[in-house]
Design a protein around this motif. Structure first.
Motif, PDB file in Angstrom:
ATOM      1  N   TYR A 170      38.324  36.521  32.023  1.00 54.48           N
ATOM      2  CA  TYR A 170      37.270  37.026  32.899  1.00 54.48           C
ATOM      3  C   TYR A 170      37.102  38.532  32.666  1.00 54.48           C
ATOM      4  O   TYR A 170      38.070  39.253  32.430  1.00 54.48           O
ATOM      5  N   TYR A 196      41.455  31.082  31.495  1.00 56.69           N
ATOM      6  CA  TYR A 196      40.184  31.658  31.135  1.00 56.69           C
ATOM      7  C   TYR A 196      40.307  33.180  31.023  1.00 56.69           C
ATOM      8  O   TYR A 196      41.170  33.791  31.658  1.00 56.69           O
ATOM      9  N   TYR A 203      35.333  41.860  34.655  1.00 57.44           N
ATOM     10  CA  TYR A 203      34.703  42.460  35.822  1.00 57.44           C
ATOM     11  C   TYR A 203      34.563  43.955  35.560  1.00 57.44           C
ATOM     12  O   TYR A 203      35.257  44.517  34.708  1.00 57.44           O
ATOM     13  N   ARG A 233      43.104  34.107  33.842  1.00 62.10           N
ATOM     14  CA  ARG A 233      43.325  33.393  35.097  1.00 62.10           C
ATOM     15  C   ARG A 233      43.350  31.888  34.834  1.00 62.10           C
ATOM     16  O   ARG A 233      42.492  31.355  34.138  1.00 62.10           O
ATOM     17  N   ALA A 234      44.312  31.225  35.426  1.00 63.55           N
ATOM     18  CA  ALA A 234      44.428  29.781  35.292  1.00 63.55           C
ATOM     19  C   ALA A 234      43.419  29.096  36.194  1.00 63.55           C
ATOM     20  O   ALA A 234      42.962  29.677  37.184  1.00 63.55           O
ATOM     21  N   PRO A 235      43.060  27.850  35.897  1.00 65.11           N
ATOM     22  CA  PRO A 235      42.165  27.092  36.776  1.00 65.11           C
ATOM     23  C   PRO A 235      42.761  26.908  38.161  1.00 65.11           C
ATOM     24  O   PRO A 235      43.964  27.042  38.352  1.00 65.11           O
ATOM     25  N   GLY A 236      41.931  26.609  39.110  1.00 63.66           N
ATOM     26  CA  GLY A 236      42.379  26.454  40.493  1.00 63.66           C
ATOM     27  C   GLY A 236      42.065  27.720  41.252  1.00 63.66           C
ATOM     28  O   GLY A 236      41.586  28.698  40.692  1.00 63.66           O
ATOM     29  N   ASN A 237      42.337  27.712  42.528  1.00 66.12           N
ATOM     30  CA  ASN A 237      42.001  28.868  43.361  1.00 66.12           C
ATOM     31  C   ASN A 237      43.096  29.926  43.301  1.00 66.12           C
ATOM     32  O   ASN A 237      43.674  30.318  44.309  1.00 66.12           O
ATOM     33  N   THR A 238      43.365  30.374  42.097  1.00 63.35           N
ATOM     34  CA  THR A 238      44.368  31.425  41.918  1.00 63.35           C
ATOM     35  C   THR A 238      43.686  32.783  41.932  1.00 63.35           C
ATOM     36  O   THR A 238      42.529  32.910  41.525  1.00 63.35           O
ATOM     37  N   PRO A 239      44.392  33.798  42.408  1.00 65.42           N
ATOM     38  CA  PRO A 239      43.743  35.115  42.510  1.00 65.42           C
ATOM     39  C   PRO A 239      43.618  35.802  41.161  1.00 65.42           C
ATOM     40  O   PRO A 239      44.322  35.499  40.212  1.00 65.42           O
ATOM     41  N   LEU A 240      42.703  36.744  41.093  1.00 63.73           N
ATOM     42  CA  LEU A 240      42.600  37.628  39.943  1.00 63.73           C
ATOM     43  C   LEU A 240      43.647  38.724  40.095  1.00 63.73           C
ATOM     44  O   LEU A 240      43.776  39.322  41.151  1.00 63.73           O
ATOM     45  N   VAL A 241      44.390  38.965  39.037  1.00 64.93           N
ATOM     46  CA  VAL A 241      45.387  40.039  39.033  1.00 64.93           C
ATOM     47  C   VAL A 241      44.845  41.160  38.151  1.00 64.93           C
ATOM     48  O   VAL A 241      44.654  40.970  36.946  1.00 64.93           O
ATOM     49  N   HIS A 275      32.739  35.195  31.812  1.00 65.48           N
ATOM     50  CA  HIS A 275      34.046  34.615  31.549  1.00 65.48           C
ATOM     51  C   HIS A 275      33.921  33.528  30.495  1.00 65.48           C
ATOM     52  O   HIS A 275      32.815  33.009  30.239  1.00 65.48           O
TER      53      HIS A 275
END
Lengths: 110, 115
Positions: free
Chosen positions: A34, A32, A36, A91-99, A49
């Motif tokens: 995103y 996705y 911010y 950002r990929a799906p799942g609980n991955t962090p934002l870089v 997003h």
């Protein structure tokens, strides 16, 4: 490392639309986009997003190109309070962090 | 919208002190929380990922014994900076999420100054 490229800074006249570009040419099919923003000395604020369709909410519109290699965040009527650093993140799906990359410093000028 | 509360907002303390920062999700259950650090004029750098009930996963170069993370419930994660030194002075920010594709929501950050 961030997978996006954004201009370092942009200016926009108050009341005009602010169009913030982002390149993400290596984006994967399930990632996705995103957006911010961070106003000085505050935590980042979620804006919008999307995956492949254009999206709109009360804050902004997100336009994603058909090949998904770039996108544009549109603030339709910029105000002085929109002055901030804007981050485009994939950002990929799942609980991955934002870089976070370096973002675009948007200055809205009266 | 989802709200994440971070406390305290500012800490000033002497070198050698340990400092605890709390991050709470106020209106949702956060399965995962993240801790970031931001130095002046730089972007946010991820320090660690914290899942409720399990040990945190630290990024390369972040000392786990220096930055203790506890995520004992679905609404609270804490970061303790142990024996803080002036080089640990920074802006620490937490974020929380409750589902894979949902946005992460950020706290307002804690500005830590070590004298």
């Amino acid at each position: 490392d961030a997978k996006t490229t954004q201009p370092t800074s942009m200016d926009c006249a108050e009341g005009r639309a602010a169009n913030l570009p982002c390149n993400h040419s290596t984006i994967s099919g399930n990632e996705y986009v995103y957006w911010y923003r961070q106003i000085h000395s505050q935590g980042p604020q979620y804006i919008i997003h999307g995956l492949k369709n254009n999206e709109t909410n009360e804050m902004a519109s997100l336009i994603i190109t058909e090949d998904r290699k770039s996108s544009t965040l549109i603030l339709p009527h910029a105000t002085l309070r929109d002055t901030a650093v804007y981050y485009c993140i994939v950002r990929a799906p799942g609980n991955t962090p934002l870089v976070f990359g370096k973002g675009t410093r948007l200055s809205v000028i009266a | 919208g989802a709200v994440v509360s971070q406390h305290p907002s500012r800490v000033i303390c002497k070198s050698g002190t340990s400092v605890k920062i709390e991050c709470r999700s106020l209106d949702f259950q956060a399965t995962t929380m993240f801790w970031y650090r931001q130095f002046p004029k730089q972007s946010l750098m991820l320090m660690a990922t914290s899942n409720e009930g399990s040990k945190a996963t630290y990024e390369q170069g972040v000392e786990k014994d220096k930055f203790l993370i506890n995520h004992a419930s679905l609404t609270l994660s804490t970061l303790t900076v142990t024996s803080a030194h002036p080089e640990d002075s920074s802006f620490y920010i937490c974020s929380a999420t409750f589902a894979g594709n949902q946005p992460q929501h950020f706290g307002d950050g804690t500005r830590l100054s070590i004298l």
